[in-house]
Scaffold this active site. Structure first.
Site, PDB file in Angstrom:
ATOM      1  N   ASP A  58       0.846  -1.198   0.000  1.00  0.00           N
ATOM      2  CA  ASP A  58       0.000   0.000   0.000  1.00  0.00           C
ATOM      3  C   ASP A  58       0.878   1.245   0.000  1.00  0.00           C
ATOM      4  OD1 ASP A  58      -2.000  -1.754   0.179  1.00  0.00           O
ATOM      5  OD2 ASP A  58      -2.790  -1.084   2.126  1.00  0.00           O
ATOM      6  N   TYR A  59       1.998   1.138   0.747  1.00  0.00           N
ATOM      7  CA  TYR A  59       2.893   2.287   0.869  1.00  0.00           C
ATOM      8  C   TYR A  59       3.469   2.667  -0.494  1.00  0.00           C
ATOM      9  CZ  TYR A  59       6.895   5.094   2.207  1.00  0.00           C
ATOM     10  OH  TYR A  59       7.811   6.104   2.306  1.00  0.00           O
TER      11      TYR A  59
ATOM     12  N   PHE B 153       2.218   1.958  -3.382  1.00  0.00           N
ATOM     13  CA  PHE B 153       1.124   2.468  -4.212  1.00  0.00           C
ATOM     14  C   PHE B 153       0.877   3.940  -3.900  1.00  0.00           C
ATOM     15  CE2 PHE B 153      -3.250   3.447  -5.249  1.00  0.00           C
ATOM     16  CZ  PHE B 153      -3.426   2.842  -6.481  1.00  0.00           C
TER      17      PHE B 153
ATOM     18  N   GLU C 258     -25.395 -18.659 -11.319  1.00  0.00           N
ATOM     19  CA  GLU C 258     -24.661 -17.569 -10.654  1.00  0.00           C
ATOM     20  C   GLU C 258     -25.484 -17.067  -9.485  1.00  0.00           C
ATOM     21  OE1 GLU C 258     -24.437 -14.426 -13.552  1.00  0.00           O
ATOM     22  OE2 GLU C 258     -23.554 -15.823 -14.968  1.00  0.00           O
TER      23      GLU C 258
ATOM     24  N   LYS D 257     -27.546 -14.228  -7.492  1.00  0.00           N
ATOM     25  CA  LYS D 257     -28.327 -13.044  -7.899  1.00  0.00           C
ATOM     26  C   LYS D 257     -28.031 -11.941  -6.884  1.00  0.00           C
ATOM     27  CE  LYS D 257     -32.924 -11.577  -9.312  1.00  0.00           C
ATOM     28  NZ  LYS D 257     -32.856 -10.281  -8.685  1.00  0.00           N
TER      29      LYS D 257
ATOM     30  N   ASP E 277     -28.028  -8.623  -4.848  1.00  0.00           N
ATOM     31  CA  ASP E 277     -29.119  -7.729  -4.471  1.00  0.00           C
ATOM     32  C   ASP E 277     -28.586  -6.300  -4.378  1.00  0.00           C
ATOM     33  OD1 ASP E 277     -31.611  -6.978  -3.817  1.00  0.00           O
ATOM     34  OD2 ASP E 277     -31.582  -7.756  -1.771  1.00  0.00           O
TER      35      ASP E 277
ATOM     36  N   GLU F  66     -23.975  -5.355 -11.473  1.00  0.00           N
ATOM     37  CA  GLU F  66     -24.675  -4.881 -10.291  1.00  0.00           C
ATOM     38  C   GLU F  66     -23.713  -4.070  -9.421  1.00  0.00           C
ATOM     39  OE1 GLU F  66     -27.653  -6.240 -10.672  1.00  0.00           O
ATOM     40  OE2 GLU F  66     -28.687  -5.908  -8.775  1.00  0.00           O
TER      41      GLU F  66
ATOM     42  N   TYR G 228     -21.806  -9.315 -15.085  1.00  0.00           N
ATOM     43  CA  TYR G 228     -22.237 -10.655 -15.482  1.00  0.00           C
ATOM     44  C   TYR G 228     -22.796 -10.738 -16.902  1.00  0.00           C
ATOM     45  CZ  TYR G 228     -26.243  -8.301 -13.322  1.00  0.00           C
ATOM     46  OH  TYR G 228     -27.173  -7.378 -12.953  1.00  0.00           O
TER      47      TYR G 228
ATOM     48  N   LYS H 292     -35.578 -17.139  -6.779  1.00  0.00           N
ATOM     49  CA  LYS H 292     -35.377 -16.274  -5.603  1.00  0.00           C
ATOM     50  C   LYS H 292     -35.478 -17.083  -4.315  1.00  0.00           C
ATOM     51  CE  LYS H 292     -37.112 -11.963  -6.536  1.00  0.00           C
ATOM     52  NZ  LYS H 292     -36.814 -10.615  -6.126  1.00  0.00           N
TER      53      LYS H 292
ATOM     54  N   CYS I  93     -40.951  10.968  28.215  1.00  0.00           N
ATOM     55  CA  CYS I  93     -39.579  10.490  28.051  1.00  0.00           C
ATOM     56  C   CYS I  93     -39.201   9.530  29.180  1.00  0.00           C
ATOM     57  CB  CYS I  93     -38.627  11.677  28.026  1.00  0.00           C
ATOM     58  SG  CYS I  93     -36.908  11.181  27.941  1.00  0.00           S
TER      59      CYS I  93
ATOM     60  N   CYS J 191     -36.344  11.632  31.227  1.00  0.00           N
ATOM     61  CA  CYS J 191     -36.548  12.901  31.949  1.00  0.00           C
ATOM     62  C   CYS J 191     -38.025  13.219  32.156  1.00  0.00           C
ATOM     63  CB  CYS J 191     -35.860  14.037  31.211  1.00  0.00           C
ATOM     64  SG  CYS J 191     -36.634  14.412  29.627  1.00  0.00           S
TER      65      CYS J 191
ATOM     66  N   CYS K 198     -38.107  13.566  22.237  1.00  0.00           N
ATOM     67  CA  CYS K 198     -38.144  14.214  23.542  1.00  0.00           C
ATOM     68  C   CYS K 198     -37.601  15.623  23.282  1.00  0.00           C
ATOM     69  CB  CYS K 198     -37.258  13.479  24.541  1.00  0.00           C
ATOM     70  SG  CYS K 198     -36.976  14.480  26.012  1.00  0.00           S
TER      71      CYS K 198
ATOM     72  N   CYS L 172     -32.409  16.647  29.107  1.00  0.00           N
ATOM     73  CA  CYS L 172     -32.642  15.201  29.113  1.00  0.00           C
ATOM     74  C   CYS L 172     -31.273  14.488  29.126  1.00  0.00           C
ATOM     75  CB  CYS L 172     -33.446  14.846  27.865  1.00  0.00           C
ATOM     76  SG  CYS L 172     -33.712  13.092  27.654  1.00  0.00           S
TER      77      CYS L 172
HETATM   78  S1  IVH Z   1     -28.541 -11.315 -15.802  1.00  0.00           S
HETATM   79  C1  IVH Z   1     -31.076 -10.091 -19.492  1.00  0.00           C
HETATM   80  N1  IVH Z   1     -27.242 -12.054 -13.665  1.00  0.00           N
HETATM   81  O1  IVH Z   1     -31.479  -9.168 -11.400  1.00  0.00           O
HETATM   82  C2  IVH Z   1     -30.792 -10.494 -18.110  1.00  0.00           C
HETATM   83  N2  IVH Z   1     -28.930 -10.391 -13.444  1.00  0.00           N
HETATM   84  O2  IVH Z   1     -34.551  -8.939 -12.841  1.00  0.00           O
HETATM   85  C3  IVH Z   1     -29.695  -9.733 -17.522  1.00  0.00           C
HETATM   86  N3  IVH Z   1     -29.153  -9.501 -11.173  1.00  0.00           N
HETATM   87  O3  IVH Z   1     -31.961  -6.366 -13.410  1.00  0.00           O
HETATM   88  C4  IVH Z   1     -29.553  -9.959 -16.110  1.00  0.00           C
HETATM   89  N4  IVH Z   1     -27.569 -10.719 -10.252  1.00  0.00           N
HETATM   90  O4  IVH Z   1     -30.055  -6.296 -11.796  1.00  0.00           O
HETATM   91  C5  IVH Z   1     -28.213 -11.258 -14.166  1.00  0.00           C
HETATM   92  N5  IVH Z   1     -25.973 -12.768 -11.862  1.00  0.00           N
HETATM   93  C6  IVH Z   1     -26.925 -11.981 -12.355  1.00  0.00           C
HETATM   94  C7  IVH Z   1     -27.645 -11.062 -11.560  1.00  0.00           C
HETATM   95  C8  IVH Z   1     -28.647 -10.285 -12.143  1.00  0.00           C
HETATM   96  C9  IVH Z   1     -28.481  -9.780 -10.040  1.00  0.00           C
HETATM   97  C10 IVH Z   1     -30.257  -8.523 -11.248  1.00  0.00           C
HETATM   98  C11 IVH Z   1     -30.154  -7.560 -12.389  1.00  0.00           C
HETATM   99  C12 IVH Z   1     -31.465  -7.630 -13.120  1.00  0.00           C
HETATM  100  C13 IVH Z   1     -32.337  -8.364 -12.157  1.00  0.00           C
HETATM  101  C14 IVH Z   1     -33.265  -9.277 -12.891  1.00  0.00           C
END
Ligand code: IVH
Length: 677
Positions: A29-30, A32, A108, A110, A112, A167, A219, A306, A400, A403, A418, A424
């Protein structure tokens, strides 16, 4: 020199990639930091040579007023989704029936977070756009550039034009820190990392985005004649080009393998450092993907499975009402301990009265606690059939707990307060603790325990009282308390302790105005806002008399913050405290050396800048301030002149013309400040 700057930029980008994408740094790090420092110095000396992909451009600084709407090159479809494994079998049947050859899948995680599309032209990041309605989204390029794991310039044999989708996510550690900081200054915490990521991407000040700790995974690659035939192989290329790709993925040849992957990650997601809300199953062969095509909304070659949120029922034991530094009263449910998604849950915040009412919670109720993707357990419902007869519904306290002051609600806020701000105990002690904290006056010879003692003995009620403490008031003070191990303990102020405490208090008089302003604990004024306010107004007196409109001229300051500042300085107690702090010798003005004034040629002038300059907009703003001027974001009749760079916004030009405000070019502006002596 240009060549050397280019080389240094390239090297730093390579090290950045090794660190953030490959997680495999090859220098310390240093080393860099030293290289980055060298580049920064050279860029300062030769601003005309700054490369658009320079790592120094990642700190942010551009402040946007509104995000432009941009159409996507290819529509951003969403995925069809299901919660049941059976429907995955249906999906597989549909896919295999439509194809001549058997499809292989890639599973893969998904993520969030927030979907993002990045477009690269000749290897350079051209723009970053949010999903929006799928057809067009917001251009958030300036903010996305601050995320260190996103390449500004690609490596290797990248195509001329490339779009990648992925994402943006906020890891749990960054989420916790962000929420702690928000709660600390009295802002509502974000409900989950996804909301926090989305809120961060939509911030107008990219320097603030840079501090949030956002990360990403990519992805999907789109473009013409891309050098791969399968989705799986696309990842090898994406990684080579510089993108951070999912670390977890698996080729699956059968539904059984897919099911195993889904159930494995439904459990193991608890160990991941970020949120996922399911698994995405994609046909691997790109020619097969094309054959399958898409409906109006979803591709037919992919589906999301999901995860169901994990839910358990447990009994409510009691509710605590906690009073914070800003006076907000938070109800917290004490629950019969229960195991949920790997952790024992015994307390959960009920946030505010509205939530208690919506859930209609009664004493001793059985409550459903859920942990979805989120890391924080949430109370989502009540099992009414298990309610004991005659159980009373939970009423929010009226006074409260500390107090006994009558609690209030402000305007349409959900929070209950409060209002006894100066009397308080948890509020007063909280303010004192904030005042001495590390980022504020940093008096580390004081701490929670000592503050409690000073407060309990009536010695300190407001921050200015610290400066009136004398050894004879303190030596010999004692407090008995029960230690965590159950033994009787005593804290006592001995001579040495007192000497240290007073020395720390004395030293705090050297702390800059910027930090003193943060230390005052004005609601919604965090460290960054305090800095901006201090630099803009320069003295506490100027800040104290500023109107809401004047306050709003500062970056970051909106209606809510401006209102809070005005209210703070309307309160006599605060004004008295400020007067006493001044008498004590605490810094309430920006020191000359911090103002670093170069001249007064722009003194009293209000200036708007617009367009692109040969130097960054931040440096332009600094120049204005260094010569005594004030930079504001929008043109009004108070504006003295506008400095126009290339592509000045047409709205701004029209407004300037209408109000007959002079417009100077960058060189005319430079000439003006050259004349300063
Ligand atoms: S593929 C045409 N892969 O899930 C499809 N989506 O409703 C392209 N998401 O809007 C998406 N992880 O934001 C894909 N490994 C993953 C994902 C992923 C999260 C999200 C993405 C998309 C929503 C699908």
């Amino acid at each position: 020199m240009l060549e050397y700057i280019k080389e240094l930029t390239h090297k730093l980008n390579q090290h950045n990639y090794n660190y953030y994408v490959l997680d495999n740094p090859t220098i310390s790090d240093y080393e860099f930091d030293k290289m980055l420092e060298e580049l920064l110095l050279l860029e300062k000396e030769f601003p005309q040579f700054v490369q658009p992909d320079s790592p120094t451009q990642r700190v942010g600084g551009e402040v946007t007023k509104k995000f432009a709407t941009v159409a996507h090159m290819f529509p951003m479809l969403s995925l069809g989704n299901t919660y049941s494994i059976e429907e995955i079998t249906e999906f597989d049947k549909r896919v295999q029936n439509a194809l001549l050859q058997k499809a292989v899948y890639v599973c893969e995680l998904k993520y969030d977070g927030v979907a993002i599309s990045l477009v690269y032209e000749k290897g350079r990041l051209l723009r970053a756009v949010t999903r929006g309605d799928g057809i067009q989204g917001d251009d958030v390029t300036q903010n996305v550039k601050t995320i260190k794991s996103i390449p500004l310039k690609l490596f290797g044999d990248y195509p001329d034009l490339l779009e990648v989708r992925g994402e943006i996510l906020l890891p749990h550690s960054a989420f916790k820190k962000l929420n702690a900081d928000r709660e600390y200054i009295g802002e509502q915490p974000f409900a989950n990392p996804r909301n926090a990521a989305s809120g961060s991407l939509k911030l107008l000040d990219s320097a603030e985005v840079a501090k949030r700790g956002l990360d990403c995974r990519f992805y999907l690659a789109l473009g013409e004649n891309l050098p791969f035939k399968t989705h799986y192989d696309s990842f090898t290329k994406l990684k080579e080009w510089g993108f951070k790709i999912p670390e977890i993925m698996q080729k699956c040849n059968s539904i059984e393998e897919i099911k195993m992957f889904v159930s494995q990650w439904d459990v193991e997601r608890e160990q991941l450092p970020f949120d996922i809300d399911g698994v995405v199953i994609k046909v691997n062969d790109i020619a097969q993907q094309q054959q399958l095509g898409a409906t109006a909304k979803n591709p037919r070659w992919a589906i999301a499975c999901k995860f169901k949120a994990k839910r358990v029922a447990t009994q409510l034991l009691s509710i605590d009402f906690q009073v914070g530094r800003t006076g907000v009263v938070t109800p917290v449910a004490n629950l019969k301990p229960v195991l949920l998604a790997g952790t024992a849950v015994k307390r959960a915040s009920l946030h505010n009265n509205d939530i208690i009412q919506q859930l209609d919670i009664h004493e001793n109720d059985w409550l459903y606690v859920e942990k979805g993707g989120e890391i924080i357990p949430k109370i989502v419902g009540v099992e009414v059939s298990k309610r004991t007869e005659n159980a009373l519904s939970i009423a929010f306290i009226t006074h409260c707990p500390s107090c006994n002051t009558l609690l209030i609600k402000k305007n349409d806020e959900a929070a209950t307060y409060c209002p006894n701000e100066w009397g308080c105990p948890p509020q007063v002690k909280g303010k004192l603790e904030h005042f001495i904290s590390r980022k504020a006056l940093n008096i580390d010879s004081l701490g929670e325990g000592k503050i409690e003692m000073l407060f309990d003995n009536g010695l300190v009620k407001s921050s200015a009282d610290f400066y009136k403490l004398k050894p004879e008031m303190l030596i010999g003070l004692e407090k008995r308390f029960l230690g965590e191990d159950g033994t009787d303990r005593i804290i006592s102020f001995r001579e040495k302790t007192v000497e240290n405490m007073l020395a720390g208090i004395e030293q705090s008089k050297e702390i800059s105005f910027e930090r003193v302003l943060f230390a005052l604990g004005i609601r919604y004024v965090g460290e960054t806002t305090a800095k901006k306010l201090a630099r803009y107004f320069k003295t506490i007196d100027a800040l104290a008399i500023a109107t809401k409109e004047e306050l709003k001229a500062v970056d970051d300051v909106g209606e809510q913050v401006a209102e809070s500042i005005v209210q703070f300085f309307n309160a006599v107690e605060n004004l008295e405290n400020v007067v006493k702090l001044r008498e004590a010798g605490v810094q309430l003005e920006l020191k000359e050396e911090n103002q670093q004034s170069l001249s007064n040629i722009l003194k009293g002038k209000t200036i708007v800048i617009s367009g692109v300059f040969s130097i960054s907009r931040d440096v332009m703003k600094q120049k204005i301030e260094l010569h005594g001027g004030k930079n504001v974001s929008s043109i009004s009749s108070n504006t003295d002149f506008v400095v126009a760079g290339e592509n000045m916004g047409s709205e701004k030009r029209k407004k300037a013309e209408k109000l007959e405000i002079p417009v100077l070019s960058e060189s005319e502006f430079e000439e003006l400040i050259e004349k300063r002596n």
